[in-house]
Design a protein around this motif. Structure first.
Motif, PDB file in Angstrom:
ATOM      1  N   GLY A 150       2.706   7.460  -7.227  1.00 53.29           N
ATOM      2  CA  GLY A 150       1.951   6.620  -6.307  1.00 53.29           C
ATOM      3  C   GLY A 150       0.447   6.598  -6.560  1.00 53.29           C
ATOM      4  O   GLY A 150      -0.156   5.525  -6.655  1.00 53.29           O
ATOM      5  N   PRO A 151      -0.209   7.765  -6.664  1.00 49.40           N
ATOM      6  CA  PRO A 151      -1.655   7.744  -6.916  1.00 49.40           C
ATOM      7  C   PRO A 151      -2.022   7.043  -8.217  1.00 49.40           C
ATOM      8  O   PRO A 151      -3.074   6.396  -8.304  1.00 49.40           O
ATOM      9  CB  PRO A 151      -2.010   9.239  -6.968  1.00 49.40           C
ATOM     10  N   LYS A 180       1.582   5.918  -1.982  1.00 54.12           N
ATOM     11  CA  LYS A 180       1.879   7.193  -1.329  1.00 54.12           C
ATOM     12  C   LYS A 180       3.118   7.880  -1.897  1.00 54.12           C
ATOM     13  O   LYS A 180       3.482   8.965  -1.456  1.00 54.12           O
ATOM     14  CB  LYS A 180       2.051   6.961   0.177  1.00 54.12           C
ATOM     15  N   GLN A 205       0.810  -1.215   0.000  1.00 51.81           N
ATOM     16  CA  GLN A 205       0.000   0.000   0.000  1.00 51.81           C
ATOM     17  C   GLN A 205       0.845   1.268   0.000  1.00 51.81           C
ATOM     18  O   GLN A 205       0.439   2.296  -0.537  1.00 51.81           O
ATOM     19  CB  GLN A 205      -0.937  -0.018   1.200  1.00 51.81           C
ATOM     20  N   SER A 206       2.039   1.196   0.567  1.00 49.40           N
ATOM     21  CA  SER A 206       2.889   2.390   0.649  1.00 49.40           C
ATOM     22  C   SER A 206       3.302   2.895  -0.728  1.00 49.40           C
ATOM     23  O   SER A 206       3.644   4.073  -0.887  1.00 49.40           O
ATOM     24  CB  SER A 206       4.133   2.102   1.487  1.00 49.40           C
ATOM     25  N   THR A 243      -3.211  -2.617  -4.578  1.00 49.36           N
ATOM     26  CA  THR A 243      -2.386  -2.328  -3.412  1.00 49.36           C
ATOM     27  C   THR A 243      -2.952  -3.066  -2.206  1.00 49.36           C
ATOM     28  O   THR A 243      -4.167  -3.293  -2.116  1.00 49.36           O
ATOM     29  CB  THR A 243      -2.325  -0.820  -3.111  1.00 49.36           C
TER      30      THR A 243
END
Length: 281
Positions: free
Chosen positions: A116-117, A111, A107-108, A125
């Protein structure tokens, strides 16, 4: 002088590699951002990511050895299960595995600034510490396979602490997923990525050849949940079989300073009591 030249060489190559990773992304960022906003456009974004990976790996200039043990089943989605040793694992997989892939990442990654988005919208993720997140990720992966797309999963869940030597413990999800959907598992070994870019504090890049092996697919048709542990062990052993002893460890940090020799500790003074016990010569 030799250490100084080596240090300068490391710095120049790191700058070169970073430039060719960042520059194409920044140039295509508006297009990537636009394509990420509609699911029907994600196929084209993945194709763009593949071109990006092909470009910067070529510009890094190192040789890449690709071994395919057997042709992949035509028209058959698979679960690709790979060892995880470096941040360049995903680009090398994009370069090597054909088709429109989905990939499961921590999941990181969602970010990371700018990129990331986009990753979070287009790929899967997962927060490994959350049962809800793991369950949601498996549902997304199953839907991906049912739609005819292959999925890439790192069963260790994170980058190995001893890359090229020993993998972390495999999680069950990839194997339960493959059995539940009846698709083959393809073990993937990347034995050298950590020699190019290890997972260390700061940025450490070294010119080093890369290699990736796509092993023979393992069929899962007819297996049940009870077979998952044996399937997991078999996959682990196949991936580990293509590790290379000479690739163990990570490259040391570079420095222009000559290493300081540790002072030799002085010998302790003899104990008078022990001296008195010693026999006369």
């Amino acid at each position: 002088m030799r250490r100084m030249l080596q240090y300068i060489g490391h710095r120049l190559y790191t700058t070169w590699a970073t430039f060719w990773f960042v520059m194409p992304f920044l140039v295509t960022y508006p297009l990537q951002l636009a394509l990420s906003k509609r699911p029907q456009w994600h196929r084209y974004l993945h194709a763009l990511n593949r071109v990006w990976s092909l470009l910067f790996i070529r510009m890094w200039g190192m040789p890449v050895e690709i071994v395919r043990k057997k042709p992949m089943p035509a028209g058959q989605p698979c679960v690709y299960v790979a060892n995880h040793s470096s941040y360049i694992d995903i680009p090398l997989l994009f370069k090597t595995i054909p088709g429109w892939l989905n990939i499961m990442g921590k999941q990181s990654l969602a970010k990371v600034p700018l990129w990331g988005p986009i990753f979070g919208r287009v790929y899967i993720t997962v927060d490994r510490d959350s049962a809800v997140s793991r369950g949601r990720a498996m549902v997304q992966a199953r839907r991906t396979l049912e739609a005819g797309r292959s999925v890439v999963i790192f069963p260790e869940g994170s980058i190995s602490k001893t890359p090229g030597v020993q993998m972390g413990e495999f999680k069950d999800g990839a194997f339960q997923l493959a059995i539940a959907t009846g698709v083959p598992i393809v073990p993937v070994t990347m034995p050298l990525n950590h020699r190019f870019m290890p997972d260390v504090a700061g940025l450490r890049v070294r010119y080093s050849r890369l290699a990736i092996t796509l092993h023979e697919p393992i069929p899962t048709a007819g297996l049940t949940a009870a077979d998952a542990p044996a399937l997991k062990q078999r996959t682990h052993d196949i991936i580990a079989s293509a590790f290379r002893p000479e690739a163990a460890g990570i490259p040391a940090p570079s420095s222009w300073r000559r290493p300081t020799a540790s002072p030799t500790p002085a010998s302790p003074a003899p104990d008078p009591a022990e001296k008195a016990k010693a026999p006369n010569s």
